[in-house]
Each structure stands twice: as C-alpha cells, then as structure tokens.
Scaffold this active site. Structure first.
Site, PDB file in Angstrom:
ATOM      1  N   PRO A 116       0.765  -1.260  -0.021  1.00 59.21           N
ATOM      2  CA  PRO A 116      -0.018   0.080   0.238  1.00 59.21           C
ATOM      3  C   PRO A 116       0.797   1.450  -0.102  1.00 59.21           C
ATOM      4  CG  PRO A 116      -0.792  -1.482   1.900  1.00 59.21           C
ATOM      5  CD  PRO A 116       0.452  -2.106   1.159  1.00 59.21           C
ATOM      6  N   CYS A 117       0.232   2.432  -0.700  1.00 56.50           N
ATOM      7  CA  CYS A 117       0.931   3.676  -0.420  1.00 56.50           C
ATOM      8  C   CYS A 117       0.417   4.330   0.888  1.00 56.50           C
ATOM      9  CB  CYS A 117       0.437   4.624  -1.640  1.00 56.50           C
ATOM     10  SG  CYS A 117       1.220   6.160  -1.663  1.00 56.50           S
ATOM     11  N   GLN A 118       1.421   4.484   1.708  1.00 54.85           N
ATOM     12  CA  GLN A 118       1.110   4.875   3.324  1.00 54.85           C
ATOM     13  C   GLN A 118       1.952   6.240   3.340  1.00 54.85           C
ATOM     14  OE1 GLN A 118       1.691   0.895   4.624  1.00 54.85           O
ATOM     15  NE2 GLN A 118      -0.285   0.847   5.596  1.00 54.85           N
ATOM     16  N   ASN A 121       3.034  -0.194  -7.091  1.00 58.21           N
ATOM     17  CA  ASN A 121       2.437   0.571  -6.110  1.00 58.21           C
ATOM     18  C   ASN A 121       1.794   1.753  -6.931  1.00 58.21           C
ATOM     19  OD1 ASN A 121       1.994   2.801  -3.596  1.00 58.21           O
ATOM     20  ND2 ASN A 121       3.554   1.435  -2.724  1.00 58.21           N
TER      21      ASN A 121
END
Length: 410
Positions: free
Chosen positions: A86-88, A129
């Site tokens: 995930p992009c976090q 991503n």
C-alpha cells in the site's frame, strides 16, 4: 540461479499468475496475504484455492496471518521478492535500539518488505504501488519514495522504476501504477549495469524499458540521497529529503536519475472486447436510481466550509456516462459496483440497457481468467479484490525480461 519467488501482500495472486503464464519454470516458495480486521480472509482463500498453501521453513502455515508477526528468517529462500504494497505515510518516527532498527508509523508495510530483504537477501525484487507514491507527501514531495530508495541502497541494491499506464501496453484498463525493480549490485546483472550511463539504462537496456518500450525521454534530473547507510541516515532523509521524481528513473549508490518519458503505444483491449451480453437482471440500473447516477457522474460545484470556517467552492468535472466502448476501461477501484462516481456504468451489448460491470468483466479488466474470484467469496468482495489487484499482463511483460536476466546468473 533458481527461479523462485516470495510474494508478499499477494492479494488473489496476480504476481504469481503473471509469472506462471510465462511457462518458464518460476516456482513460488512462500506467499503472504492478510487483510486487517477481516473475519474471513477472502483474498487469501482465493489464492489458496488456485495455488495451494505454502509451508515455512519450520513446516508451519502462516500465509494468512499478519506479516508483521512473521519470523522473516522462517520464510523460504527465493531469488525474486515481489508484492504490491500500500501507499502509506512512510515517514520515520525515530530509531529504536540497534537490535530493532527503524520504527515508522504503525502498520506501514514497507518495513515488512525491508525486514524480509534483510533476512533473505534476494537477488531481485519487483514491487508495485500507485503512481502518486513518487510525489507523496504533498508537503515534502518525493520523501516517501526517497525513503524506499535509501533503504534499498543501504542494503546493496540498485533500482529502476517506471510509472506505467497499462492501456499503453495492450491492457484493457487505463491504470497507472509505479513498478519498482531492484537488484543486488553483486549479481551478474548488477555488475553489467554498473558504469552504464543512466540515460542508456532508462531509455535502452534496463529491464523497465525493455518491458515497456519508450519512444523518447526528457531531460534527466539528477539527485542525491545523501548518507543512507545507517538507520539515523534514513531518519535524516525522512526529515529533509525532497526530490521531483518523474515517471522513469534509476538509482545507484544513492545517486538518482529521473526523467519524463513518452510511452510506446501498443493497441489496447477496448471496453467492448471484455463485455458480456444479456447479463443477469441484478446488474442493471433501475429507473429510480438513474437520477442519482446522473448526478454523481456529472460536473458540479458545491459550496463547502472547512472546520475553521473558511468557505470554498468544491468542483469536479463530468465522468463519461455511460463508459464508452471504444476506449479501455477507467481505473477500477475497490468500490467498483457501488453507487458512486468511480463505478463503471456500461450499455449492455445485448439489451442496450445501462448496467454495472459483472465480476467476470472486472476480472477481465485486470487480465485475470474468468471466474478467478468465484471461489465462494461474496460478489461485493469479488469487486473489492479486483479493485486491489494489479494488471496481470504487465507482470508477464516484466517477467519475460527477467527470464533473460536470470539466465545469466550462476
């Protein structure tokens, strides 16, 4: 070198399917798929239904559990580590004692990848991503990707990356994603690339450009991660690093080279090519719901007020309604099939009536076989899993180049 894979954040198996479609001997030694706060792990169960489960080195099954609790030393060896994480917010909070390393924001999954690389030292890594990874966060552009690059550089890897619109390379969906290819500098490939001009790697002989050909590249922007060898260095990068990453690039020993690029166009699959005819009645939009759909898809300007009382005008342009047949589909989200602006609405080729995509059509948008997710999970979860998935043929394109690379490794 054996063609072995470990697949983290595996979803319903897109990476594995893309590599196995090559029929060149890739074997997955272990995978991990766990969705927080889910009583039933639908994606994991779908993966197992297709591929079976995987034992760790202790002879135990832990593929459907929180990867943060996994002893990374127990993961079977592999030559390729892959996954769509995930992009976090990747900012580093602080360092702990040296035995624990970096502590970032709780739950950020990049650190699980880093820990796996430290434990297993794979020759190659391939990650996916969202495209905004390169520009996040808004108040310190490029920091998050800079942290990832610094981690990989500190572990002895060089990196190629590309933002790829899948429809430009023959897919049925206009889905833009960042693909990251990392390789150990002591591999044959790493030694071959060492000393090659960055513009040549980006435009001619790197894995990314061979998998996703370009017609031209823009001026190369150069940058430097600065010190990156210790945890304290990574913290410093988290605090201070800023860089404008473009859609194509290369990193070696902390030096960054990035540029815009024009993609070669390969004829895409059009939306009409993936549509079914005369589908079940449950997928059609009823007359009483049409006004809501028209509103959601239309252009609008809405007065709004922030918490501190500032007034502003929220505006958005129209979305095609229905989605045109003569283009690839739009990016599919996890909310697909729900009553919202991003959901695809099409005209059924048989009845001419407006309807939602079927789960099979959602699978086709991502390049999976029909009924891939028809493994007992609820229909809503089938859409959710596809919205989370990657475009499988893009993995096959990269895998074909990796086949040539790994053939030269001892």
């Amino acid at each position: 070198m054996q063609k072995t894979i470990c697949e983290l954040f595996a979803g319903v198996g897109g990476f594995r399917l893309g590599m196995e479609r090559l029929n060149t001997g890739w074997q997955t030694t272990w995978f991990s798929q766990w969705e927080p706060d889910k009583t039933t792990q639908w994606a994991h169960d779908c993966y197992v239904a297709h591929f079976g489960d995987s034992l760790d080195l202790r002879g135990e099954y832990h593929t459907g559990e929180d990867i943060a609790k996994m002893d990374k030393e127990s993961i079977p060896d592999h030559s390729l580590l892959c996954g769509g994480f995930p992009c976090q917010d990747y900012s580093v909070a602080h360092t702990l004692a040296s035995s624990h390393g970096i502590e970032g924001k709780k739950g950020v999954l990049w650190w699980q990848i880093r820990d796996t690389i430290i434990a297993k030292n794979p020759a190659f890594c391939l990650f996916e991503n969202v495209d905004r990874l390169l520009k996040s966060p808004a108040n310190q552009r490029g920091r998050d990707f800079g942290i990832i690059l610094a981690c990989l550089a500190s572990l002895g890897y060089s990196v190629e990356w590309r933002v790829v619109n899948a429809a430009q390379y023959g897919a049925a969906q206009r889905r833009r994603r960042t693909f990251i290819f990392a390789y150990r500098n002591d591999t044959v490939y790493g030694q071959q690339m060492n000393g090659v001009a960055p513009d040549i790697i980006i435009s001619q002989n790197g894995l990314m450009v061979q998998a996703f050909p370009l017609t031209e590249i823009g001026d190369i922007r150069e940058g430097d991660l600065g010190p990156y060898e210790t945890d304290e260095d990574i913290v410093n990068i988290s605090d201070k690093f800023v860089f404008t990453f473009e859609k194509a690039g290369y990193m070696h020993e902390g030096k960054i080279y990035s540029c815009d690029a024009k993609e070669e166009e390969i004829a895409p699959v059009l939306l009409r090519d993936i549509l079914q005819e005369n589908v079940d009645e449950e997928f059609y939009i009823t007359e009483d719901k049409k006004p809501k759909w028209v509103y959601l898809k239309g252009a609008k300007k809405i007065p709004r007020k922030t918490k501190d009382g500032h007034e502003y005008m929220f505006s958005e342009g129209p979305v095609a309604f229905p989605d045109p047949w003569d283009r690839p589909g739009r990016t599919m989200l996890t909310s697909e099939s729900t009553l919202n602006r991003s959901t695809h609405v099409v005209t059924d080729p048989g009845t001419g009536r407006l309807r939602l995509l079927t789960p099979i059509e959602a699978e086709r948008l991502q390049g999976f076989e029909d009924n891939w997710t028809n493994s007992g999970m609820p229909k809503r979860m089938r859409y959710f899993c596809m919205g989370n998935a990657l475009v499988v043929p893009m993995i096959t394109r990269m895998g074909a180049i990796l086949d040539d690379i790994i053939a030269n490794e001892p």
